[in-house]
Design a protein around this motif. Structure first.
Motif, short mmCIF file in Angstrom:
data_model
loop_
_atom_site.label_atom_id
_atom_site.label_comp_id
_atom_site.label_asym_id
_atom_site.label_seq_id
_atom_site.Cartn_x
_atom_site.Cartn_y
_atom_site.Cartn_z
N GLU A 106 0.83 -1.21 0.00
CA GLU A 106 0.00 0.00 0.00
C GLU A 106 0.85 1.25 0.00
O GLU A 106 0.56 2.23 -0.70
CB GLU A 106 -0.94 0.01 1.21
CG GLU A 106 -2.07 -0.98 1.11
CD GLU A 106 -3.09 -0.79 2.22
OE1 GLU A 106 -2.98 0.21 2.97
OE2 GLU A 106 -3.99 -1.64 2.32
N GLN A 107 1.92 1.24 0.78
CA GLN A 107 2.79 2.41 0.84
C GLN A 107 3.44 2.67 -0.51
O GLN A 107 3.53 3.82 -0.95
CB GLN A 107 3.85 2.22 1.92
CG GLN A 107 4.73 3.44 2.15
CD GLN A 107 5.56 3.33 3.43
OE1 GLN A 107 5.16 2.69 4.40
NE2 GLN A 107 6.73 3.94 3.43
N ALA A 108 3.86 1.61 -1.18
CA ALA A 108 4.47 1.77 -2.51
C ALA A 108 3.46 2.33 -3.50
O ALA A 108 3.81 3.16 -4.35
CB ALA A 108 5.02 0.43 -3.00
N ALA A 109 2.21 1.90 -3.39
CA ALA A 109 1.18 2.37 -4.31
C ALA A 109 0.77 3.81 -4.04
O ALA A 109 0.27 4.50 -4.94
CB ALA A 109 -0.05 1.46 -4.22
N ASN A 110 1.00 4.29 -2.81
CA ASN A 110 0.56 5.63 -2.43
C ASN A 110 1.62 6.71 -2.59
O ASN A 110 1.39 7.87 -2.25
CB ASN A 110 0.10 5.64 -0.97
CG ASN A 110 -1.18 4.85 -0.76
OD1 ASN A 110 -1.90 4.56 -1.73
ND2 ASN A 110 -1.48 4.49 0.47
N ALA A 116 5.12 15.18 -4.93
CA ALA A 116 4.16 15.10 -3.83
C ALA A 116 4.59 14.02 -2.85
O ALA A 116 5.11 12.98 -3.26
CB ALA A 116 2.76 14.80 -4.37
N PRO A 117 4.38 14.24 -1.54
CA PRO A 117 4.87 13.28 -0.56
C PRO A 117 4.12 11.96 -0.53
O PRO A 117 4.63 10.97 -0.04
CB PRO A 117 4.72 14.04 0.77
CG PRO A 117 3.62 15.02 0.51
CD PRO A 117 3.77 15.43 -0.93
N GLY A 118 2.88 11.93 -1.01
CA GLY A 118 2.10 10.71 -0.93
C GLY A 118 1.50 10.53 0.45
O GLY A 118 1.65 11.36 1.35
N THR A 119 0.78 9.42 0.64
CA THR A 119 0.11 9.20 1.92
C THR A 119 0.47 7.83 2.47
O THR A 119 0.78 6.88 1.75
CB THR A 119 -1.42 9.29 1.77
OG1 THR A 119 -1.86 8.34 0.78
CG2 THR A 119 -1.84 10.69 1.34
N GLU A 190 -2.68 10.51 6.43
CA GLU A 190 -1.37 10.76 7.03
C GLU A 190 -0.32 10.85 5.94
O GLU A 190 -0.13 9.90 5.17
CB GLU A 190 -1.02 9.61 7.99
CG GLU A 190 0.34 9.74 8.64
CD GLU A 190 0.36 10.75 9.78
OE1 GLU A 190 1.46 11.03 10.29
OE2 GLU A 190 -0.72 11.26 10.14
N PRO A 191 0.35 11.99 5.81
CA PRO A 191 1.39 12.09 4.76
C PRO A 191 2.54 11.12 5.02
O PRO A 191 2.82 10.76 6.16
CB PRO A 191 1.87 13.55 4.88
CG PRO A 191 0.80 14.25 5.66
CD PRO A 191 0.21 13.23 6.57
N LEU A 192 3.19 10.71 3.94
CA LEU A 192 4.39 9.90 4.10
C LEU A 192 5.49 10.73 4.74
O LEU A 192 5.58 11.95 4.53
CB LEU A 192 4.87 9.37 2.75
CG LEU A 192 4.05 8.23 2.13
CD1 LEU A 192 4.63 7.87 0.77
CD2 LEU A 192 4.02 7.01 3.04
N ILE A 193 6.31 10.09 5.52
CA ILE A 193 7.41 10.77 6.18
C ILE A 193 8.41 11.29 5.16
O ILE A 193 8.53 10.77 4.06
CB ILE A 193 8.13 9.82 7.17
CG1 ILE A 193 8.56 8.54 6.45
CG2 ILE A 193 7.26 9.52 8.36
CD1 ILE A 193 9.26 7.56 7.33
N GLN A 194 9.10 12.33 5.55
CA GLN A 194 10.14 12.92 4.72
C GLN A 194 11.45 12.96 5.50
O GLN A 194 11.45 13.25 6.69
CB GLN A 194 9.75 14.34 4.30
CG GLN A 194 8.47 14.41 3.48
CD GLN A 194 8.11 15.84 3.12
OE1 GLN A 194 8.98 16.68 2.91
NE2 GLN A 194 6.84 16.13 3.05
N VAL A 195 12.54 12.66 4.84
CA VAL A 195 13.86 12.71 5.46
C VAL A 195 14.55 13.99 4.99
O VAL A 195 14.68 14.23 3.79
CB VAL A 195 14.71 11.49 5.09
CG1 VAL A 195 16.09 11.58 5.74
CG2 VAL A 195 14.00 10.20 5.52
#
Length: 236
Positions: A106-110, A116-119, A190-195
């Motif tokens: 799911e994370q890969a698909a989002n 865009a950061p994705g969700t 919830e947005p995906l985390i960013q480093v």
């Protein structure tokens, strides 16, 4: 370092790291023996189930990863409340997690496009002292290949604030929400985390000084993991 922010909810965040290499023969048995009281029987059953997955590398331990995912959620919960390890034992809060392979897919698909950061994968609930914690929501996502980040959102009514100092800072406590408004806030994506580099957090007037200190330390990069702010549409 991991940071998370929520404009209206209590917020707690934790990052779960893989177990350091040690006596390989005892790695898995240690968690079942030494940490038995920290998870519920249902959570331990899930850990054992995940432990049946084939390892994908010499450092991969699916059972320990599943344990760490539960531990991270519990840490995020008690950090959001504010009582930390004063909330004990940790098996008072129970999570029904999904297999890591499902979340990874799911994370890969989002992942977003065009920068865009994705969700993150959808949120999930918890049971506290045997009851559904309906005003709480949790999100979990993988960081890199072997870390997991958990974020907790909860009501300000549940904060442990002995002197009332924290509640005095609230501009909109949970009591002021309608049930529908609160549900929309909890369910906001919830947005995906960013480093990012630590320099990202340094204000402009201090950037030059930070650059000199970083250069003098001999380290050119210090990473910070950030979960961007999420908020339900129409709520401010």
């Amino acid at each position: 370092v991991v940071l998370a922010s929520e404009p209206l909810c209590l917020c707690g965040v934790d990052v779960a790291a893989p177990q350091e290499r040690r006596d390989q023969a005892n790695r898995r048995s240690d968690i079942f023996r030494d940490l038995e009281t920290q998870l519920t029987p249902a959570e331990w059953a899930f850990v054992r189930q995940e432990g049946q997955r084939p390892s994908v590398g010499s450092d991969d331990d699916p059972a320990y990863e599943a344990f760490q995912r539960h531990w991270s959620c519990k840490e995020a919960f008690i950090k959001a409340r504010g009582d930390g390890l004063g909330f004990e034992p940790l098996n008072r809060v129970e999570f029904s997690l999904r297999p890591a392979e499902e979340l990874d897919a799911e994370q890969a698909a989002n992942i977003g496009s065009g920068g865009a950061p994705g969700t993150a994968p959808p949120g999930f609930g918890a049971r506290v002292d045997g009851r559904e914690a309906r005003r709480w929501r949790f999100f979990q996502q993988r960081l890199g290949s072997n870390h997991w980040v958990a974020v907790a959102r909860g009501p300000t009514t549940d904060v442990v604030d002995a002197n009332g100092n924290f509640r005095q800072t609230l501009s909109r406590p949970t009591e002021s929400f309608t049930e529908q408004e609160w549900r929309e806030e909890l369910e906001a994506s919830e947005p995906l985390i960013q480093v990012v580099d630590v320099a990202f957090l340094v204000s402009g007037d201090a950037a030059e000084g930070y650059a000199r200190v970083a250069a003098g330390s001999g380290s050119s990069r210090h990473d910070v993991v950030i979960t961007p702010v999420s908020v339900a549409p129409g709520i401010a």
